[in-house]
Design a protein around this motif. Structure first.
Motif, mmCIF file in Angstrom:
data_model
loop_
_atom_site.group_PDB
_atom_site.id
_atom_site.type_symbol
_atom_site.label_atom_id
_atom_site.label_comp_id
_atom_site.label_asym_id
_atom_site.label_seq_id
_atom_site.Cartn_x
_atom_site.Cartn_y
_atom_site.Cartn_z
ATOM 1 N N LEU A 1 -2.269 3.437 6.001
ATOM 2 C CA LEU A 1 -1.690 4.501 5.177
ATOM 3 C C LEU A 1 -1.111 5.585 6.085
ATOM 4 O O LEU A 1 -1.679 5.905 7.134
ATOM 5 N N ARG A 2 -0.010 6.163 5.656
ATOM 6 C CA ARG A 2 0.557 7.302 6.385
ATOM 7 C C ARG A 2 -0.279 8.540 6.069
ATOM 8 O O ARG A 2 -0.903 8.610 5.003
ATOM 9 N N SER A 3 -0.270 9.531 6.955
ATOM 10 C CA SER A 3 -1.165 10.682 6.728
ATOM 11 C C SER A 3 -0.817 11.416 5.443
ATOM 12 O O SER A 3 -1.696 11.978 4.792
ATOM 13 N N ARG B 1 -14.313 9.672 7.582
ATOM 14 C CA ARG B 1 -14.751 8.390 7.017
ATOM 15 C C ARG B 1 -13.657 7.778 6.147
ATOM 16 O O ARG B 1 -13.442 6.570 6.168
ATOM 17 N N ILE B 2 -12.950 8.623 5.403
ATOM 18 C CA ILE B 2 -11.853 8.092 4.580
ATOM 19 C C ILE B 2 -10.749 7.530 5.478
ATOM 20 O O ILE B 2 -10.183 6.470 5.209
ATOM 21 N N ARG B 3 -10.508 8.228 6.584
ATOM 22 C CA ARG B 3 -9.483 7.712 7.503
ATOM 23 C C ARG B 3 -9.928 6.372 8.089
ATOM 24 O O ARG B 3 -9.154 5.419 8.126
ATOM 25 N N GLU C 1 -9.814 19.322 4.466
ATOM 26 C CA GLU C 1 -9.760 19.841 5.843
ATOM 27 C C GLU C 1 -8.360 20.339 6.211
ATOM 28 O O GLU C 1 -8.196 21.088 7.169
ATOM 29 N N ALA C 2 -7.365 19.915 5.442
ATOM 30 C CA ALA C 2 -6.001 20.336 5.757
ATOM 31 C C ALA C 2 -5.743 21.789 5.372
ATOM 32 O O ALA C 2 -4.697 22.340 5.690
ATOM 33 N N THR D 1 0.824 -1.211 0.000
ATOM 34 C CA THR D 1 0.000 0.000 0.000
ATOM 35 C C THR D 1 0.864 1.270 0.000
ATOM 36 O O THR D 1 0.344 2.370 0.126
ATOM 37 N N SER D 2 2.173 1.089 -0.141
ATOM 38 C CA SER D 2 3.070 2.242 0.039
ATOM 39 C C SER D 2 2.917 3.291 -1.056
ATOM 40 O O SER D 2 3.262 4.450 -0.864
#
Ligand code: F6R
Length: 241
Positions: A93-95, A82-84, A102-103, A57-58
């Protein structure tokens, strides 16, 4: 335009899940993800496949199609949350593998613009998973949204706010009034689209989107003009075709 009709929702989910795994994980292309009940089932299957036979998944990079503005990013109703929960946590997954509106700080309009610019700077979304609303909406692009719309802020209709109230027991005064969404022009610029629709509640929207001449009153009808879109339908969603 390709229309694939499979007998059951489970078959649709399996095909969509493998599309996600192939394009996001194996090809490593920036993949747009819708949220909602339809895609939740697809992501659950992706997570189950990963659990059974972990794949690499990298290379995955995913981005949200839309989100509410004005609720905490970690509130379970937010699309980002929800995606998280549905993809980041189960796939580890890494952030930095998630690109989320939202970021970005600022007013909803500024957030929408900055979000689209960020996606462009990353080379643009290469494949997008879409659900469709019963009124043929895509993201938060409701009937009447201009076909030429870029990412933008929207006033949430009352039915969406009521749905949030019921489903997430959000207090009325804490319900968001605004959302941020990719626009119909943004969606049309993505080279590969997969529209997933299951169940009879989507049959009319599917029929109208495929058979009515492109019309801003039917947002998904714009997809007739897209060179590489696949409609993945179960028999119920395809029942009026
Ligand atoms: C949410 C989104 C929406 C949904 C649509 C269908 O990110 O893009 O357009 O895809 O509302 O939702 P469900 O699958 O819950 O019927």
């Amino acid at each position: 335009m390709k229309i694939e009709i499979l007998q059951t929702a489970a078959q649709v989910n399996a095909k969509a899940a493998w599309h996600f795994i192939r394009r996001a994980a194996f090809d490593g292309v920036l993949t747009g993800v819708a949220t909602g009940d339809t895609t939740r089932a697809v992501y659950a299957l992706v997570a189950a496949l990963y659990e059974t036979a972990p794949f690499d998944t990298s290379k995955i990079r995913i981005c949200a199609l839309d989100d509410y503005a004005g609720i905490e990013g970690d509130h379970p109703a937010s699309c980002s949350a929800r995606i998280r929960a549905q993809l980041q946590v189960p796939l580890h997954l890494r952030s930095e593998q998630l690109i989320l509106p939202e970021a970005f700080p600022g007013t909803p309009d500024a957030v929408a613009q900055a979000y689209e610019e960020r996606l462009t700077s990353l080379g643009g979304i290469q494949t997008q998973l879409l659900g469709i609303g019963a009124d043929a909406h895509l993201g938060f692009c409701r009937p009447g949204t201009p076909f030429c719309s870029p990412a933008h802020a929207v006033q949430l209709p009352e039915d969406t706010r009521q749905m949030l109230h019921r489903k997430y027991t959000l207090e009325i005064e804490k319900l968001p009034r605004c959302g941020v969404t990719l626009g119909l022009k943004s969606i049309m610029q993505i080279p590969e689209l997969l529209v997933i629709a299951t169940g009879t509640a989507k049959a009319r929207a599917v029929y109208d989107s495929l058979h009515h001449a492109p019309d801003e009153r039917i947002p998904a009808s714009i997809l007739q003009l897209h060179p590489n879109v696949t409609w993945l339908l179960d028999a119920e969603a395809a029942s009026l075709l």
